[in-house]
Design a protein around this motif. Structure first.
Motif, PDB file in Angstrom:
ATOM      1  N   ILE A  60     -28.641  80.359  10.559  1.00 50.63           N
ATOM      2  CA  ILE A  60     -29.368  79.384   9.740  1.00 50.63           C
ATOM      3  C   ILE A  60     -28.967  77.965  10.121  1.00 50.63           C
ATOM      4  N   ILE A  61     -27.674  77.723  10.291  1.00 46.97           N
ATOM      5  CA  ILE A  61     -27.196  76.378  10.649  1.00 46.97           C
ATOM      6  C   ILE A  61     -27.708  75.977  12.028  1.00 46.97           C
ATOM      7  N   VAL A  62     -27.627  76.871  12.998  1.00 49.21           N
ATOM      8  CA  VAL A  62     -28.082  76.556  14.355  1.00 49.21           C
ATOM      9  C   VAL A  62     -29.586  76.304  14.376  1.00 49.21           C
ATOM     10  N   GLU A  63     -30.358  77.107  13.661  1.00 45.81           N
ATOM     11  CA  GLU A  63     -31.813  76.909  13.616  1.00 45.81           C
ATOM     12  C   GLU A  63     -32.160  75.557  12.997  1.00 45.81           C
ATOM     13  N   SER A  64     -31.455  75.186  11.945  1.00 44.26           N
ATOM     14  CA  SER A  64     -31.681  73.887  11.308  1.00 44.26           C
ATOM     15  C   SER A  64     -31.313  72.756  12.259  1.00 44.26           C
ATOM     16  N   TYR A  65     -30.218  72.896  12.955  1.00 46.63           N
ATOM     17  CA  TYR A  65     -29.788  71.887  13.927  1.00 46.63           C
ATOM     18  C   TYR A  65     -30.818  71.730  15.046  1.00 46.63           C
ATOM     19  N   LEU A  66     -31.282  72.834  15.596  1.00 42.24           N
ATOM     20  CA  LEU A  66     -32.260  72.778  16.688  1.00 42.24           C
ATOM     21  C   LEU A  66     -33.580  72.174  16.225  1.00 42.24           C
ATOM     22  N   SER A  67     -33.990  72.512  15.013  1.00 40.92           N
ATOM     23  CA  SER A  67     -35.223  71.947  14.470  1.00 40.92           C
ATOM     24  C   SER A  67     -35.105  70.429  14.317  1.00 40.92           C
ATOM     25  N   THR A  68     -34.000  69.971  13.789  1.00 42.86           N
ATOM     26  CA  THR A  68     -33.767  68.532  13.635  1.00 42.86           C
ATOM     27  C   THR A  68     -33.685  67.856  14.996  1.00 42.86           C
ATOM     28  N   LYS A  69     -33.012  68.469  15.934  1.00 39.58           N
ATOM     29  CA  LYS A  69     -32.876  67.900  17.278  1.00 39.58           C
ATOM     30  C   LYS A  69     -34.253  67.788  17.947  1.00 39.58           C
ATOM     31  N   ARG A  70     -35.080  68.822  17.795  1.00 40.53           N
ATOM     32  CA  ARG A  70     -36.433  68.794  18.356  1.00 40.53           C
ATOM     33  C   ARG A  70     -37.263  67.658  17.758  1.00 40.53           C
ATOM     34  N   ARG A  71     -37.178  67.499  16.429  1.00 37.80           N
ATOM     35  CA  ARG A  71     -37.925  66.417  15.775  1.00 37.80           C
ATOM     36  C   ARG A  71     -37.456  65.055  16.258  1.00 37.80           C
ATOM     37  N   LEU A  72     -36.158  64.885  16.462  1.00 40.97           N
ATOM     38  CA  LEU A  72     -35.643  63.601  16.941  1.00 40.97           C
ATOM     39  C   LEU A  72     -36.052  63.336  18.385  1.00 40.97           C
ATOM     40  N   GLU A  73     -36.111  64.379  19.200  1.00 41.63           N
ATOM     41  CA  GLU A  73     -36.555  64.199  20.585  1.00 41.63           C
ATOM     42  C   GLU A  73     -38.022  63.814  20.640  1.00 41.63           C
ATOM     43  N   ASP A  74     -38.828  64.333  19.710  1.00 42.66           N
ATOM     44  CA  ASP A  74     -40.251  64.016  19.673  1.00 42.66           C
ATOM     45  C   ASP A  74     -40.523  62.668  19.021  1.00 42.66           C
ATOM     46  N   GLU A  75     -39.557  62.140  18.287  1.00 41.26           N
ATOM     47  CA  GLU A  75     -39.721  60.865  17.583  1.00 41.26           C
ATOM     48  C   GLU A  75     -39.858  59.731  18.593  1.00 41.26           C
ATOM     49  N   LEU A  76     -40.944  58.987  18.476  1.00 41.34           N
ATOM     50  CA  LEU A  76     -41.204  57.900  19.417  1.00 41.34           C
ATOM     51  C   LEU A  76     -40.278  56.713  19.207  1.00 41.34           C
TER      52      LEU A  76
END
Length: 146
Positions: free
Chosen positions: A37-53
């Motif tokens: 659960i922690i890793v999935e949440s981390y990866l999701s947040t990391k993905r959103r930050l990478e997509d953030e312009l």
């Protein structure tokens, strides 16, 4: 109470081994769930930050903010609130030097050129990135900008 065999569970070595192994197994399975659960949440947040312009590294954001404040004072740029209010009222999709000079008649051309050069250096403000933001629905745009 309860009748039956009153022996302690520790008196049977096979039962001790079973209970101990069962407890370790359940512990590690639960630990695996929590880590997943922690890793999935981390990866999701990391993905959103990478997509953030607009997202940059923290230090880079601070340096850019300080640089913009210094340039605003040096080149006599209008205050941010005034810029936002005027651009919002103009309702233009994009602006160039001439449009800025028309919106701010007292602003010197050389200062406007420095302003455009400074903010034009941010890739998320370039015209090719604007249509992707304009096509988004309101709720999606708000979540993207947050």
């Amino acid at each position: 109470g309860g009748g039956g065999d009153q022996r302690s569970w520790t008196s049977d070595p096979l039962l001790v081994i079973f209970v101990t192994l069962f407890n370790f197994l359940v512990f590690f399975v639960m630990l695996n769930f929590i880590i997943a659960i922690i890793v999935e949440s981390y990866l999701s947040t990391k993905r959103r930050l990478e997509d953030e312009l607009t997202e940059q590294e923290f230090i880079h954001d601070i340096v850019d903010s300080m640089r913009a404040i210094v340039k605003r004072v040096m080149y006599r740029w209008p205050a941010h609130r005034q810029l936002i209010k005027t651009f919002d009222e103009a309702q233009d999709d994009s602006v160039d030097e001439d449009r800025i000079l028309a919106l701010f008649p007292g602003w010197e051309r050389a200062s406007v050129q420095r302003f455009v050069r400074h903010y034009g250096g941010f890739n998320f403000l370039r015209p090719e990135d604007i249509p992707s933001l304009v096509k988004m629905e309101g709720e999606q745009l708000v979540s993207e900008l947050e």
